[in-house]
Motif scaffolding. Structure first.
Motif, short mmCIF file in Angstrom:
data_model
loop_
_atom_site.label_atom_id
_atom_site.label_comp_id
_atom_site.label_asym_id
_atom_site.label_seq_id
_atom_site.Cartn_x
_atom_site.Cartn_y
_atom_site.Cartn_z
N UNK A 1 0.86 -1.24 -0.08
CA UNK A 1 0.05 -0.13 -0.14
C UNK A 1 0.95 1.12 0.08
N UNK A 2 1.84 1.25 0.66
CA UNK A 2 2.99 2.49 0.84
C UNK A 2 3.45 2.83 -0.28
N UNK A 3 3.84 1.70 -0.83
CA UNK A 3 4.85 1.93 -2.08
C UNK A 3 3.82 2.53 -3.40
N UNK A 4 2.88 1.71 -3.55
CA UNK A 4 1.91 2.14 -4.75
C UNK A 4 0.97 3.27 -4.32
N UNK A 5 0.71 3.80 -3.05
CA UNK A 5 0.05 4.83 -2.62
C UNK A 5 0.54 6.21 -3.23
N UNK A 6 -0.43 6.96 -3.61
CA UNK A 6 -0.30 8.53 -3.87
C UNK A 6 -1.49 9.19 -3.85
N UNK A 7 -1.24 10.62 -3.72
CA UNK A 7 -2.23 11.61 -3.45
C UNK A 7 -3.68 11.25 -4.18
N UNK A 8 -3.70 10.70 -5.31
CA UNK A 8 -4.83 10.41 -6.36
C UNK A 8 -5.45 9.46 -5.83
N UNK A 9 -4.97 8.17 -5.32
CA UNK A 9 -5.71 7.07 -5.10
C UNK A 9 -5.84 6.71 -3.61
N UNK A 10 -5.51 7.83 -2.64
CA UNK A 10 -5.26 7.54 -1.34
C UNK A 10 -6.60 7.15 -0.56
N UNK A 11 -7.61 7.84 -1.05
CA UNK A 11 -8.96 7.24 -0.58
C UNK A 11 -9.46 5.67 -0.58
N UNK A 12 -8.61 4.81 -1.57
CA UNK A 12 -8.87 3.56 -1.88
C UNK A 12 -7.44 2.90 -1.20
N UNK A 13 -6.26 3.56 -0.98
CA UNK A 13 -5.16 2.82 -0.61
C UNK A 13 -4.81 2.82 0.92
N UNK A 14 -5.41 3.77 1.49
CA UNK A 14 -5.18 4.12 2.86
C UNK A 14 -5.61 2.86 3.89
N UNK A 15 -4.87 2.27 4.56
CA UNK A 15 -5.22 1.14 5.36
C UNK A 15 -4.68 1.48 6.76
N UNK A 16 -5.28 0.46 7.60
CA UNK A 16 -4.76 0.50 9.22
C UNK A 16 -3.34 0.56 9.25
#
Length: 321
Positions: A258-273
């Protein structure tokens, strides 16, 4: 002699025999027990002793007394549950973990069955070895590969293929659009772990008595019917065992991917616990808050294992305990 005295003597003799049997068994297996000591020490040091840190979830963190600050009770749990981020973080965590668990399990079972159907031993070994390799590739490398392959550039492999087949009119921004994040992460998890997850299933299939298949052939069952009526029912306890443990980790969606594939555009779907704890619990030094979220994950995991085991025992008549 009174009956009570005779009963006491009998109990004493039985206890003596049991103790002697235990001592003899320990002496007989002393080498194996000595080999277990490093692993027992590892579990105690890195699993049980850190459990003392769970108190931090109920106390105010202090650099002078890290685990002895003011008692605040459930304050940090309430803060997390009332947080505006709680809803979508839990949604992302549960959905990503559930998709990965279901599809990884199905893919591993199917792959194990197909591998066991291969008759060429050399070819089978090559396929198994190749399927294991992605498991040992770091998520940093996997994320880099995904960014290259799924790039929005028209020359990127995936978009180029889709455009060539005229399935899309313009390149898709797989990494920038939130709708594509869940399938992308699920696919990467399945690809990375399919070979490794299939090892236990392959072992379970190989342990099936070959006479059962021979009897099925005599009765006229083809390969597909043999898989349905012999292979799958026989390995079902293994499937339930691994699936139940997987359910216990349903709130561990993974940090690296999640951390390496996360960016401001997809954070609403990539942010996890896991990423949430890293950002708020560690980077912002809210250690008590992070400990509360971590303890919440552990408690939910235990509850889910018990519930899943109960459901399996009630409806499938088998479970892990």
């Amino acid at each position: 002699m009174k009956l009570s005295n005779m009963f006491s003597m009998k109990q004493g003799v039985t206890a003596g025999y049991s103790q002697n049997a235990i001592v003899k068994k320990i002496k007989r297996q002393k080498v194996h027990l000595l080999l277990l000591l490093p692993f027992i020490a590892f579990i105690i040091i890195f699993k049980y002793i850190p459990m003392y840190g769970s108190l931090l979830a109920f106390r105010e963190f202090s650099y002078r007394t890290p685990f002895g600050g003011d008692w605040v009770g459930l304050q940090y749990f309430k803060s997390f549950f009332n947080s505006p981020d709680f809803g979508y973080i839990m949604r992302n965590t549960v959905v990503i973990s559930s998709l990965s668990l279901v599809f990884s399990t199905l893919a591993a079972i199917l792959f194990a069955i197909l591998i066991c159907e291969v008759r060429n031993a050399a070819y089978k070994k090559v396929i198994q070895t190749v399927s294991y390799l992605p498991h040992f590739i770091s998520w940093v490398v996997v994320a880099g590969m995904a960014m290259t392959i799924l790039s929005i550039d028209e020359l990127a492999p995936v978009n180029s293929l889709l455009l060539h087949l005229q399935l899309i009119d313009k390149p898709i921004n797989f990494l920038g659009e939130a709708d594509h994040f869940w399938p992308m992460v699920t696919g990467l998890n399945v690809w990375k772990n399919i070979g490794w997850n299939s090892i236990i299933y392959i072992a379970a299939i190989m342990s099936i008595d070959k006479q059962m298949y021979e009897s099925a052939v005599i009765d006229g069952a083809n390969r597909f019917k043999q898989i349905i009526h012999i292979t799958l029912p026989t390995i079902m306890p293994t499937i339930i065992l691994l699936f139940t443990f997987g359910v216990g980790y349903i709130l561990n969606a993974g940090l690296d991917q999640q951390l390496f594939l996360q960016n401001p555009m997809n954070i609403r779907s990539s942010e996890v616990l896991d990423t949430y704890v890293l950002k708020y619990g560690l980077q912002q030094a809210a250690y008590s808050y992070g400990a509360a979220v971590g303890l919440f994950k552990s408690v939910v995991g235990i509850v889910l294992i018990v519930v899943c085991n109960y459901v399996c025992r009630k409806y499938l008549k088998m479970g892990i305990f």
